[in-house]
Design an enzyme around this catalytic site. Sequence first.
Site, PDB file in Angstrom:
ATOM      1  N   SER A  88      59.189 -38.059  15.898  1.00 15.48           N
ATOM      2  CA  SER A  88      59.970 -37.682  14.722  1.00 15.48           C
ATOM      3  C   SER A  88      61.076 -36.774  14.784  1.00 15.48           C
ATOM      4  O   SER A  88      61.886 -37.083  15.707  1.00 15.48           O
ATOM      5  CB  SER A  88      59.015 -37.259  13.352  1.00 15.48           C
ATOM      6  N   ASP A 141      58.063 -48.133   9.540  1.00 21.40           N
ATOM      7  CA  ASP A 141      58.571 -46.583   9.211  1.00 21.40           C
ATOM      8  C   ASP A 141      59.558 -46.569   8.155  1.00 21.40           C
ATOM      9  O   ASP A 141      60.667 -46.821   8.407  1.00 21.40           O
ATOM     10  CB  ASP A 141      58.947 -46.198  10.576  1.00 21.40           C
ATOM     11  N   HIS A 146      55.145 -43.968   9.811  1.00 19.60           N
ATOM     12  CA  HIS A 146      55.525 -42.926  10.454  1.00 19.60           C
ATOM     13  C   HIS A 146      54.054 -42.224  10.915  1.00 19.60           C
ATOM     14  O   HIS A 146      53.600 -41.150  10.603  1.00 19.60           O
ATOM     15  CB  HIS A 146      56.138 -42.053   9.337  1.00 19.60           C
TER      16      HIS A 146
END
Length: 444
Positions: free
Chosen positions: A305, A390, A419
């Site tokens: 991320s 995601d 995610h």
Amino acid sequence: MRSDFYKTAPLRGGLMYLLLLLWLVPSAAQTPRTYITVLVAPDHADWTYKTGEKASFTITVLKDGNALKNCKADVQVGPEKVDATYSKKLDLPDGKITVDGGTMKVPGFLRCIATTTVDGKQYRGLATVGFNPYEIKPTTDMPADFNAFWDKAKSDLAKIPLDTKLTLIPERCTEKVNTYQFSVQNFRYGARLYGMICIPKKPGKYPAELIVPGAGIRPLNGYVTAAEKGIITVEMAIHGIPVTMDPGVYVNLSDGALNNYFFNNLDNKDQYYYKRVYMGCVRAVDLIHSLPEFDGQNIAVFGGSQGGALSVVTAALDSRVKYLVCLFPALSDLTGYLHNRAGGWPHMFNKDNAAFNNTPARIETSKYYDVVNFAKLLKVPGMYSWGFNDETCPPTTMFSVYNSVTAAKELFLARDTGHFGYPEQWELLNNWMYDKLLSNQIKK
């Protein structure tokens, strides 16, 4: 090389790696199973289509593993993160229906979202398919002085003494590993970079792994398991505060002074929040090279991320990094929304934020920090991984990064993930990094 299959390998992180998975961003953890399950599946097993080719989605509502008859579903289909082009409430007399999702004329991703309400509670499922994803081009561009800007920043950083301070954390040491909180001077005098470092106790020279953080503010614990295998681990934070305080302190900072830190000073490329962050990553490499236990050669950077973004940035800015692992990178192709397609986290130009951020100065600043432009500079091997579903870091933006990389690269796709990562996914990435660091160490 593209790796679209699962492999198994020793999971290196144990409990600590599970914690990493949970704190990459608030939505990073895998959503648990619910009483009602909404499954959305495309008609291509690889979730991939050619532009102009039609995609269809089968929606199934399950209760106790069986189709829930006589239910309804709100169905929306359209390019990810922008307004749907198809929206309809459908009856599912048999608990299942197939809808025509249409196509895309240009490379990108199309998302089908289905929502049903049962006993007053909403349940949601989605599937996202790619159209020629390896042909997606970024919308951002590289400023003419991009390299000069970052060379100047690194030159300024190099003038600041490291001033390393290590504090042993006895309760986090093991028979084989010493664990310390570290702090070093960071970009601009007076600023400090904090984190945790784990060093094998056995005398010798070891490779190193730099773990760069996902978004947020939190304490750190250190990566003991990898250190017990013979890797120095340096886990860094980005906010210039100690990482061993009471967890409530970080909650207060997250809700208060550091809330939305990723927008701070966006109108000034020299003062934007991430300038100190990116330089902190280089400073962490300085720290590794200063350690007498370091083998002097082998460094990998690993993150997901925000950390996925920082792994690319670090490897691009610092030639001392030899390998990188990047999961679902944020801060990627940030200007996508200005071109009627998805942009990367923190979505600074989407409809919620554009009223404040859509100015020439902020758009220009974003280009100096966009991961796409760092990806173009990479010269070292990298392993990349993400899923098509995601909603935090849209796949359009992640492929904009991957397609910009000309260095050796591998991509592991877990298509139905959002995610978060499956255990097999983490194992493959860990194994890749272990192989690079430890096999080279053995050869020395």
